[in-house]
Write a protein that holds these residues in place. Structure first.
Motif, PDB file in Angstrom:
ATOM      1  N   LEU A  20       0.835  -1.188   0.000  1.00 20.77           N
ATOM      2  CA  LEU A  20       0.000   0.000   0.000  1.00 20.77           C
ATOM      3  C   LEU A  20       0.873   1.242   0.000  1.00 20.77           C
ATOM      4  O   LEU A  20       1.408   1.568   1.003  1.00 20.77           O
ATOM      5  CB  LEU A  20      -0.855   0.062   1.271  1.00 20.77           C
ATOM      6  CG  LEU A  20      -1.788  -1.108   1.532  1.00 20.77           C
ATOM      7  CD1 LEU A  20      -2.359  -0.981   2.918  1.00 20.77           C
ATOM      8  CD2 LEU A  20      -2.881  -1.119   0.517  1.00 20.77           C
ATOM      9  N   SER A  21       1.032   1.933  -1.062  1.00 19.06           N
ATOM     10  CA  SER A  21       1.662   3.231  -0.983  1.00 19.06           C
ATOM     11  C   SER A  21       1.918   3.812  -2.340  1.00 19.06           C
ATOM     12  O   SER A  21       1.584   3.231  -3.339  1.00 19.06           O
ATOM     13  CB  SER A  21       2.951   3.167  -0.177  1.00 19.06           C
ATOM     14  OG  SER A  21       3.380   4.453   0.080  1.00 19.06           O
ATOM     15  N   THR A 211      12.980  15.254  -7.726  1.00 24.39           N
ATOM     16  CA  THR A 211      11.544  15.369  -7.440  1.00 24.39           C
ATOM     17  C   THR A 211      10.819  14.264  -8.197  1.00 24.39           C
ATOM     18  O   THR A 211      11.311  13.750  -9.200  1.00 24.39           O
ATOM     19  CB  THR A 211      10.984  16.736  -7.873  1.00 24.39           C
ATOM     20  OG1 THR A 211      11.169  16.895  -9.286  1.00 24.39           O
ATOM     21  CG2 THR A 211      11.651  17.872  -7.130  1.00 24.39           C
ATOM     22  N   TRP A 212       9.637  13.928  -7.713  1.00 22.71           N
ATOM     23  CA  TRP A 212       8.766  12.983  -8.402  1.00 22.71           C
ATOM     24  C   TRP A 212       7.630  13.749  -9.060  1.00 22.71           C
ATOM     25  O   TRP A 212       7.277  14.860  -8.637  1.00 22.71           O
ATOM     26  CB  TRP A 212       8.173  11.992  -7.411  1.00 22.71           C
ATOM     27  CG  TRP A 212       9.125  10.956  -6.875  1.00 22.71           C
ATOM     28  CD1 TRP A 212       9.986  11.112  -5.823  1.00 22.71           C
ATOM     29  CD2 TRP A 212       9.301   9.620  -7.339  1.00 22.71           C
ATOM     30  NE1 TRP A 212      10.684   9.957  -5.617  1.00 22.71           N
ATOM     31  CE2 TRP A 212      10.289   9.020  -6.525  1.00 22.71           C
ATOM     32  CE3 TRP A 212       8.718   8.868  -8.360  1.00 22.71           C
ATOM     33  CZ2 TRP A 212      10.699   7.698  -6.702  1.00 22.71           C
ATOM     34  CZ3 TRP A 212       9.136   7.553  -8.529  1.00 22.71           C
ATOM     35  CH2 TRP A 212      10.113   6.983  -7.717  1.00 22.71           C
ATOM     36  N   VAL A 217       3.214  11.777  -5.120  1.00 16.37           N
ATOM     37  CA  VAL A 217       3.471  12.569  -3.929  1.00 16.37           C
ATOM     38  C   VAL A 217       3.779  11.646  -2.750  1.00 16.37           C
ATOM     39  O   VAL A 217       3.148  10.625  -2.546  1.00 16.37           O
ATOM     40  CB  VAL A 217       2.274  13.479  -3.605  1.00 16.37           C
ATOM     41  CG1 VAL A 217       1.024  12.690  -3.278  1.00 16.37           C
ATOM     42  CG2 VAL A 217       2.603  14.433  -2.468  1.00 16.37           C
ATOM     43  N   GLY A 218       4.820  12.011  -2.010  1.00 15.99           N
ATOM     44  CA  GLY A 218       5.173  11.250  -0.820  1.00 15.99           C
ATOM     45  C   GLY A 218       6.290  10.259  -1.007  1.00 15.99           C
ATOM     46  O   GLY A 218       6.799   9.713  -0.015  1.00 15.99           O
ATOM     47  N   ARG A 219       6.695   9.995  -2.247  1.00 22.25           N
ATOM     48  CA  ARG A 219       7.789   9.053  -2.448  1.00 22.25           C
ATOM     49  C   ARG A 219       9.125   9.715  -2.102  1.00 22.25           C
ATOM     50  O   ARG A 219       9.324  10.908  -2.327  1.00 22.25           O
ATOM     51  CB  ARG A 219       7.804   8.521  -3.878  1.00 22.25           C
ATOM     52  CG  ARG A 219       6.598   7.671  -4.203  1.00 22.25           C
ATOM     53  CD  ARG A 219       6.695   6.974  -5.534  1.00 22.25           C
ATOM     54  NE  ARG A 219       7.511   5.763  -5.465  1.00 22.25           N
ATOM     55  CZ  ARG A 219       7.356   4.719  -6.286  1.00 22.25           C
ATOM     56  NH1 ARG A 219       6.426   4.761  -7.231  1.00 22.25           N
ATOM     57  NH2 ARG A 219       8.127   3.662  -6.177  1.00 22.25           N
ATOM     58  N   ALA A 220      10.036   8.926  -1.574  1.00 17.21           N
ATOM     59  CA  ALA A 220      11.323   9.445  -1.130  1.00 17.21           C
ATOM     60  C   ALA A 220      12.162   9.902  -2.311  1.00 17.21           C
ATOM     61  O   ALA A 220      12.286   9.189  -3.309  1.00 17.21           O
ATOM     62  CB  ALA A 220      12.066   8.374  -0.342  1.00 17.21           C
TER      63      ALA A 220
END
Length: 503
Positions: A20-21, A211-212, A217-220
């Motif tokens: 989940l992510s 950046t992604w 959003v939220g990925r390292a």
């Protein structure tokens, strides 16, 4: 955002648990669970790669109860002088032990922290094993390297927490096929653990994207790896290396202090320019908790009716309350007073079980009404903010004798805090190294109050004993800097693992 048909990660790979992510971009009220693909991005989104199904498990573990909820809060915040246990006086013997430093090896929080963070290490090792064994000629080297970097970021985070919590822990850098095998791996010294952490984060910083795309959003990214690396270095007092890693974040121009302090911690402040890494949590009207985090709920106001918002643990202490300079607006955004007013204009009832609650974990009534739930599973967990990195740079600069740089970075944080006021938080001009050190330390305390840093800061500064004893805690220097190795793990190891000093 357009309507989405969702494909859960479970449907993509039933063999991998807890996938989940990573999900799509979202705004204040339009929120989609991480780990669900859209009809535009199935089977894996452009810019990502074929190892998502394994990487998702790492993100899932990050929001688990053991890694970022109650055991985490107990170990990193309740143990510090910034917080008291909260709730009701007799509630939860494990938290009472954390608060009073009467911790025993049978404390369930210790075992949860051990299991949760080794689970993160294991999930990371699974990703690395999948990359290594991938026979597909169509998988690009770029995709492999990027996935390896992401997995190593999570392994480094898991081990950084483990080494700070327990000191000597088993070093496991490959998948153990026998579930019982982990119990038979002896502990390594902290120096060996830190060497692996540094190596993993250096690789991650060199190979993660700066950046992604907004859908991820939220990925390292590079900033998360360099920011965590700065913290790893500063924990070991490697001042020059800490400055260099922090400067990589600062010089990237991806992050800044433009987000008002009062906004950072609300739902509309998630993933802002301030955010370097935060655990993503989602709730919807139809799925209120499955894809979320209980982090805010365990700290929510313990009341009745519409003020039954959670368990009421981890409440700001009187020592923290007294740490702020006169007029510092960060105090009101950190401490929610019974009988006061919330940042959302709510009148907080008097006579609650505790006089103070963590305002940074307080959700908006708008979201509570829209989700029809009081327990705030949609609240993200901020693990690394830009202000933290700026203050690490300031601290390291001062320790290396670069006073001008230290003062300049300190002023950036104080300027954002004071806003348009000309009467509070004056610019610091002290140039004495020892005096400036104490000023920077106090600034870290108030800027990052209730944000998981204070206990570890006290330990790395070597002042945990006198500070926590002065706060009325039963801290024993040379013992309580670390938690005990869980008795369950000692028993499973049949003598392979040994207990920490003093327990």
């Amino acid at each position: 955002m357009k309507a989405y048909r969702k494909y859960t990660a479970f449907l993509i790979c039933a063999a991998a648990a807890s996938l989940l992510s990573a999900g799509c971009g979202r705004n204040f009220l339009d929120r989609y669970p991480q780990g669900e693909y859209t009809e535009d991005t199935y089977p894996h989104p452009a810019g990502s790669g074929p190892y998502d199904q394994y990487l998702f498990a790492c993100y899932d573990v990050m929001r688990s109860f053991d890694v970022s909820v109650m055991p985490f809060v107990g170990a990193v915040s309740i143990r510090s002088d910034d917080a008291d246990k909260g709730s009701t006086p007799a509630d939860d013997a494990n938290s009472i032990q954390m608060d009073n430093f009467t911790i025993t090896a049978s404390n369930s929080m210790c075992n949860s922290l051990w299991l949760g963070h080794f689970n993160l290490v294991n999930k990371s090792n699974i990703v690395l094993a999948q990359i290594k064994s991938d026979p597909s000629p169509s998988t690009s080297q770029e995709a492999k390297v990027q996935a390896e970097a992401e997995a190593k970021f999570f392994r480094a985070y898991g081990y950084f927490m483990l080494v700070r919590l327990f000191g000597r822990v088993p070093l496991i850098d490959s998948v153990l096929t026998d579930p019982a095998a982990q119990a038979n791996v002896p502990q390594s010294q902290p120096a060996a653990i830190y060497a692996l952490i540094e190596k993993d984060l250096q690789f991650a910083a060199a190979n993660l994207p700066l950046t992604w795309d907004a859908r991820f959003v939220g990925r390292a990214g590079q900033g998360a790896a360099n920011g965590l690396l700065a913290k790893v270095y500063i924990t070991q007092q490697k001042w020059a290396l800490a400055m260099a890693a922090a400067n990589q974040v600062i010089g990237s121009n991806v992050y800044d202090l433009s987000t008002p302090y009062a906004k950072i911690f609300g739902e509309d402040g998630e993933n802002s320019r301030e955010s370097i890494f935060e655990v993503q949590a989602v709730a919807t009207l139809n799925e209120k908790r499955k894809n979320g985090s209980q982090y805010a709920s365990v700290q929510g106001v313990r009341g009745t009716g519409i003020w039954n918002l959670g368990w009421g643990f981890n409440v700001p202490s009187t020592a923290l309350e007294a740490a702020y300079e006169a007029g510092d607006p960060r105090k009101d955004r950190t401490i929610l007073y019974a009988g006061g007013v919330s940042v959302y204009g709510e009148a907080v009832p008097a006579g609650l079980p505790n006089p103070r609650y963590n305002h940074k974990a307080h959700s908006s009534p708008t979201m509570r009404n829209n989700i029809l739930d009081n327990f705030s599973y949609w609240m993200n967990v901020r693990l690394l903010r830009y202000a933290d990195v700026v203050l690490m740079y300031a601290e390291a600069a001062n320790e290396t004798g670069n006073t001008a740089e230290a003062l300049a970075k300190l002023e950036l944080v104080r300027k954002r805090a004071r806003g348009a006021s000309t009467t509070i938080l004056p610019q610091i001009t002290v140039t004495d190294k020892d005096q400036l050190r104490e000023i920077i330390r106090r600034e870290r305390r108030v800027e990052l109050a209730m944000e998981h840093e204070r206990f570890f800061d006290l330990v790395r500064w070597g002042i945990a004993g006198p500070v926590l004893q002065a706060a009325g805690k039963n801290f024993v220097t040379g013992k309580h800097e670390l938690l005990p190795i869980p008795q369950t793990q000692l028993d499973l190891s049949k003598g392979v693992l040994t207990q920490n000093f003093g327990y």
